[in-house]
Design a protein around this motif. Structure first.
Motif, PDB file in Angstrom:
ATOM      1  N   ARG A  79       0.866  -1.241  -0.116  1.00 43.64           N
ATOM      2  CA  ARG A  79       0.023  -0.062  -0.024  1.00 43.64           C
ATOM      3  C   ARG A  79       0.789   1.256   0.057  1.00 43.64           C
ATOM      4  O   ARG A  79       1.477   1.588   0.952  1.00 43.64           O
ATOM      5  CB  ARG A  79      -1.028   0.079   1.393  1.00 43.64           C
ATOM      6  CG  ARG A  79      -1.920  -0.869   1.099  1.00 43.64           C
ATOM      7  CD  ARG A  79      -2.548  -1.074   2.620  1.00 43.64           C
ATOM      8  NE  ARG A  79      -2.667  -0.161   3.449  1.00 43.64           N
ATOM      9  CZ  ARG A  79      -3.666   0.788   3.748  1.00 43.64           C
ATOM     10  NH1 ARG A  79      -4.837   0.642   3.075  1.00 43.64           N
ATOM     11  NH2 ARG A  79      -3.561   1.819   4.456  1.00 43.64           N
ATOM     12  N   LEU A  80       0.764   2.243  -1.088  1.00 40.16           N
ATOM     13  CA  LEU A  80       1.608   3.279  -1.103  1.00 40.16           C
ATOM     14  C   LEU A  80       1.542   4.297  -0.166  1.00 40.16           C
ATOM     15  O   LEU A  80       2.465   4.849   0.378  1.00 40.16           O
ATOM     16  CB  LEU A  80       1.160   4.003  -2.346  1.00 40.16           C
ATOM     17  CG  LEU A  80       1.733   3.629  -3.744  1.00 40.16           C
ATOM     18  CD1 LEU A  80       1.127   4.612  -4.748  1.00 40.16           C
ATOM     19  CD2 LEU A  80       3.414   4.092  -3.787  1.00 40.16           C
ATOM     20  N   GLU A  81       0.068   4.278   0.626  1.00 39.67           N
ATOM     21  CA  GLU A  81       0.113   5.263   1.618  1.00 39.67           C
ATOM     22  C   GLU A  81       0.622   4.657   2.997  1.00 39.67           C
ATOM     23  O   GLU A  81       0.821   5.567   3.855  1.00 39.67           O
ATOM     24  CB  GLU A  81      -1.416   5.421   2.033  1.00 39.67           C
ATOM     25  CG  GLU A  81      -2.124   4.203   2.265  1.00 39.67           C
ATOM     26  CD  GLU A  81      -2.815   3.502   0.915  1.00 39.67           C
ATOM     27  OE1 GLU A  81      -3.735   3.120   0.887  1.00 39.67           O
ATOM     28  OE2 GLU A  81      -2.118   3.708  -0.279  1.00 39.67           O
ATOM     29  N   ASP A  82       1.262   3.631   3.357  1.00 38.97           N
ATOM     30  CA  ASP A  82       2.009   3.089   4.098  1.00 38.97           C
ATOM     31  C   ASP A  82       3.376   3.630   4.172  1.00 38.97           C
ATOM     32  O   ASP A  82       4.008   3.451   5.189  1.00 38.97           O
ATOM     33  CB  ASP A  82       2.099   1.560   4.381  1.00 38.97           C
ATOM     34  CG  ASP A  82       0.702   1.068   4.646  1.00 38.97           C
ATOM     35  OD1 ASP A  82      -0.092   1.742   5.096  1.00 38.97           O
ATOM     36  OD2 ASP A  82       0.693  -0.244   4.075  1.00 38.97           O
ATOM     37  N   TYR A  83       3.958   4.159   2.968  1.00 39.97           N
ATOM     38  CA  TYR A  83       5.241   4.342   2.999  1.00 39.97           C
ATOM     39  C   TYR A  83       5.618   5.830   2.439  1.00 39.97           C
ATOM     40  O   TYR A  83       6.648   6.197   2.721  1.00 39.97           O
ATOM     41  CB  TYR A  83       6.109   3.487   1.850  1.00 39.97           C
ATOM     42  CG  TYR A  83       5.994   2.086   2.194  1.00 39.97           C
ATOM     43  CD1 TYR A  83       7.200   1.484   2.834  1.00 39.97           C
ATOM     44  CD2 TYR A  83       4.825   1.283   1.797  1.00 39.97           C
ATOM     45  CE1 TYR A  83       7.176   0.322   3.244  1.00 39.97           C
ATOM     46  CE2 TYR A  83       5.029  -0.208   2.320  1.00 39.97           C
ATOM     47  CZ  TYR A  83       6.089  -0.606   3.004  1.00 39.97           C
ATOM     48  OH  TYR A  83       6.108  -1.874   3.588  1.00 39.97           O
TER      49      TYR A  83
END
Length: 226
Positions: A79-83
């Motif tokens: 998940r992009l939003e985790d990084y």
């Protein structure tokens, strides 16, 4: 090393492999680049490079990034939003090599090629190898597998550990059973005989295409000859 001068003259900047990660982007002129493609072997390095590219040090608000996430099992949960911060998300695209290969294979060698104009004949694939490429082909088939006959695509999947691999795929994508008819054959590719191939080819639904996707290129060629 012998091509270094030619590459420099063509506008390619070459860096040493042991350069510290923090020094890579400034050394390549990332401040004036339009795109970063991060495709080192470990996805953690690619995330780190992409994050660095959006840092105040680089200060390039026009830069877009493509970030390789391997293996497929990691990409599946990624998940992009985790990084990354929310304002960076529109400028980042993640990709996976196996998925790119699968899309290209199905585009160049369509599963329904021999029966595309038939109202009766269904698609039947033989898929040898259920690693990252094989799984990506199966998923791509499920997304695109709506054919003139209206019949659900059938796939005979062969691998040495196929039952466990198929259970894991169903755990991640339970809807697959409603889109693709899968029959598993637990065999090593090296052990496949002419009799096995004859049995699959002369199924009640004739095989329309075979994709051979193990990591052993010699074994793949042997199967293709069979």
């Amino acid at each position: 090393e012998s091509n270094r001068t030619k590459l420099w003259e063509a506008g390619v900047t070459l860096l040493t492999e042991d350069m510290a990660m923090a020094a890579v982007l400034p050394a390549t002129g990332a401040q004036r680049a339009s795109m970063l493609i991060a495709m080192r072997d470990h996805y953690g390095d690619n995330i780190a490079l992409t994050r660095s590219a959006f840092s105040p040090t680089i200060d390039n608000t026009e830069l877009e990034c493509k970030c390789l996430i391997e293996p497929l099992s990691v990409k599946r949960r990624f998940r992009l939003e985790d990084y990354f911060e929310n304002d960076s998300l529109p400028r980042i695209r993640i990709f996976n090599e196996a998925e790119l290969i699968a899309r290209r294979i199905l585009q160049n060698h369509p599963p329904d090629l021999p029966v595309a104009l038939s109202d009766e004949a269904g698609v039947h694939l033989v898929l040898v190898g259920l690693g990252s490429v094989g799984q990506s082909i199966l998923l791509q088939l499920a997304r695109l597998g709506h054919y003139r006959s209206g019949k659900q695509p059938k796939v005979t999947v062969i691998d040495r550990n196929v039952k466990q691999q198929w259970r894991e795929m169903l755990g991640a994508y339970p809807q697959l059973v409603a889109l693709v008819q899968v029959e598993t054959q637990e065999l090593k590719i090296e052990e496949i005989t002419e009799e096995d191939v004859d049995r699959w080819l002369f199924d009640e639904r004739p095989v329309t295409m075979a994709y051979v996707c193990t990591k052993d290129e010699i074994a793949n060629l042997r199967f293709a000859r069979l």
